[in-house]
Design a protein around this motif. Structure first.
Motif, PDB file in Angstrom:
ATOM      1  N   PRO A 508      13.501  47.043 -59.392  1.00 33.69           N
ATOM      2  CA  PRO A 508      12.378  47.202 -58.468  1.00 33.69           C
ATOM      3  C   PRO A 508      11.164  46.397 -58.929  1.00 33.69           C
ATOM      4  N   PHE A 509      10.269  46.125 -57.991  1.00 33.14           N
ATOM      5  CA  PHE A 509       9.063  45.358 -58.322  1.00 33.14           C
ATOM      6  C   PHE A 509       8.160  46.166 -59.245  1.00 33.14           C
ATOM      7  N   ARG A 510       7.637  45.491 -60.258  1.00 37.09           N
ATOM      8  CA  ARG A 510       6.688  46.113 -61.176  1.00 37.09           C
ATOM      9  C   ARG A 510       5.463  45.217 -61.289  1.00 37.09           C
ATOM     10  N   TYR A 511       4.334  45.762 -60.968  1.00 36.35           N
ATOM     11  CA  TYR A 511       3.087  45.005 -61.061  1.00 36.35           C
ATOM     12  C   TYR A 511       2.577  45.016 -62.501  1.00 36.35           C
ATOM     13  N   LYS A 512       2.230  43.849 -62.996  1.00 31.76           N
ATOM     14  CA  LYS A 512       1.683  43.719 -64.347  1.00 31.76           C
ATOM     15  C   LYS A 512       0.233  43.277 -64.221  1.00 31.76           C
TER      16      LYS A 512
END
Length: 578
Positions: A508-512
């Motif tokens: 899944p997308f993970r914002y950093k």
């Protein structure tokens, strides 16, 4: 004659079907004569033609452009639809309003971005007016009028739809905002503000204008104390004090800049140290910061505000130019699309953690027009328990839970955030907390005890901010998913499907979060970087210069922006109305 006709046919066939033919030419000598052999073959690898998929991308902002830059799978046929044929580096728009950077320095034609890509990309300068998700069609209207002064309409079919159209300005239905305020969302907005600022100074310089009217004309009001409003206020103050006062000495003492914020502080999303420094610096610079002031009406010459600190008293402020910079709203055709798929009464399109629009299979949304609907742990607690209980004993041991912990943290990132917030080393500490004083290796939980242990985990869920940084990371992530679509169909790399079998195709997308800047004028900038590291001052301004120069999408714009900054240092800002 027959021989000539034969060779002519062979030559024509080779020209027309060169990609599917192999010409084997064998020349040898047999009894003093020539022997020509021609063979037609199709290589096995060429015979298996991969079916291309039609991908339609709506928008050329941060999300759409980053997706295009990173997409490199030739099996896709891409059609980009956008009302503007360029990408704009929006974080520098406040600099454009005051001539620190020229408008053309922050834009890059989209055709330059994808012209060297191996992917087949077509561009149409048009705006989307309707999405028909059921029939996989996008209805568009050309942005260019024909000879009859009409805008042509056309329909584009798709296999996959990428929605990255950004958002409108949110006026909160405040009367008079659309008619009387400037906005700062597009390059055209910045250019219009720049012309209006110069117009105000020129009008105030006319001999027929009264002193009171001059004060009104030279009063610049900015509504919204977020990063955009604060940066514009700082840029405008620098423009006035460093450049315009030299050109308009007779009216320099009449200029006033007011920043209106409905909340208790400006830059509320930043660290309190940055907020305090910004408010203190603006006070020293003479920028009037009015917090607790909610704008309720904007007329042609006055702004009406409700003063929350004075019991809701209504006051009026005369102004010459007003800039509205408060929040974002949904575009009309996006609202219609949300109604089609059953997403009513929402601010933005809801997607899952893979950026796929909920209620669809082949539509993705990213950037300001979308929000990720992170699934809660408590919604899937029974499925998690069943998947982790490998021996079907009805209880979970620490060992059993740790075997699926990586998949749980990947699927539900709030679990990892909760552990960090509680300064726990691993899940065993969390389980032990719910069981009391029990040895680590002997901990066993039933489903009710697991619910108790994880009951507060979902409190760590947060919505992502509507920033260029988020949109850019989402575009990069989705492009990587499309590049590896076939590979991950065969070998899924995502976490376990707790409500099904196997694994998800992708992680899944993970914002950093890489940090955020707030330029405060006077060559000073505040920065909040990862790890809650705060930096304020002149050195941070140079960090801002270097990062924003490096983030440009091409060497052309990078060179133009740096040259604009250099020109401003040497010659000052341009005050012409062009």
């Amino acid at each position: 004659m027959r021989s000539f006709t034969f060779f002519e046919r062979v030559s024509r066939a080779f020209r027309d079907h060169g990609s599917q033919l192999k010409l084997v030419l064998l020349c040898t000598t047999v009894s003093g004569g020539g022997l020509l052999a021609y063979g037609e073959a199709v290589a096995a690898s060429e015979a298996a033609v991969t079916e291309t998929k039609k991908v339609v991308v709506l928008g050329t902002g941060w999300a759409g452009t980053t997706f295009l830059r990173n997409l490199n799978n030739p099996r896709y046929e891409v059609h980009v639809v956008s009302p503007r044929n360029y990408f704009a580096f929006t974080p520098l728009l406040p600099s454009v309003t005051c001539g620190t950077v020229e408008a053309r320095s922050v834009v890059e034609p989209v055709r330059n971005i994808f012209r060297k890509k191996k992917v087949d990309v077509q561009f149409s300068e048009a705006e989307c007016v309707k999405i028909d998700a059921a029939n996989r069609k996008v209805y568009c209207r050309s942005n260019i009028s024909n000879n009859s002064n009409e805008k042509e309409e056309f329909i584009v079919d798709y296999d996959y739809l990428i929605i990255g159209v950004g958002a409108n300005v949110n006026t909160f239905n405040t009367p008079g905002v659309l008619e009387n305020c400037h906005f700062l969302k597009e390059v055209e907005d910045a250019q219009k503000i720049r012309r209006t600022v110069i117009d105000c100074f020129e009008r105030a310089s006319l001999p027929s204008v009264s002193e009171e009217e001059k004060k009104r004309i030279l009063h610049f009001a900015i509504v919204g104390g977020g990063p955009t409003g604060v940066e514009f206020a700082a840029a405008l103050h620098d423009f006035v004090t460093e450049d315009l006062v030299k050109l308009y000495p007779g009216i320099k003492d009449l200029v006033k800049i007011t920043l209106l914020e409905a909340g208790d502080h400006i830059l509320s999303m930043f660290d309190k140290r940055i907020t305090a420094f910004a408010e203190d610096k603006f006070g020293r610079d003479g920028i009037n910061v009015k917090t607790g002031s909610m704008v309720v009406k904007v007329s042609e010459k006055e702004i009406s505000t409700k003063e929350m600190k004075n019991g809701g008293e209504i006051t009026t402020i005369p102004y010459g130019m007003a800039v509205w910079s408060t929040g974002i709203g949904t575009r009309p055709f996006i609202k219609d699309f949300m109604t089609q798929i059953g997403q009513t009464n929402r601010r933005a399109v809801a997607t899952d953690e893979w950026l796929r629009v909920e209620g669809t299979n082949n539509v993705y949304a990213l950037g300001d027009c979308a929000t990720i609907n992170q699934r809660k742990v408590m919604e899937d607690i029974a499925a998690i328990f069943k998947k982790a209980d490998a021996d079907n004993s009805g209880t979970l041991t620490v060992k059993e839970f740790q075997e699926v912990l990586h998949d749980i943290c990947e699927r539900y990132p709030q679990v990892e955030l909760y552990l960090k917030s509680k300064q726990m080393d691993d899940i065993a500490d969390l389980l032990k907390e719910s069981k009391g004083d029990v040895k680590r290796e002997s901990i066993e939980l039933n489903i009710e005890e697991l619910k108790t242990a994880l009951s507060k985990v979902d409190s760590q869920m947060k919505f992502l901010p509507a920033t260029a940084q988020v949109a850019s990371q989402q575009g990069t992530y989705l492009a990587k998913c499309f590049n590896r679509m076939e590979e991950c169909e065969k070998n899924p790399e995502g976490p376990l499907r707790f409500r099904g079998e196997g694994r998800h195709r992708f992680k899944p997308f993970r914002y950093k979060h890489l940090g955020q800047f707030a330029p405060l004028g006077g060559e000073q900038t505040a920065a909040q970087l990862p790890g809650d590291w705060v930096s304020i001052g002149h050195s941070t301004q140079w960090l801002w210069y270097s990062i924003y120069a490096s983030k440009q999408v091409s060497w052309r714009t990078r060179a133009l922006v740096v040259s604009d900054w250099t020109r401003r240092f040497i010659f000052g800002r341009d005050s012409s109305q062009i």
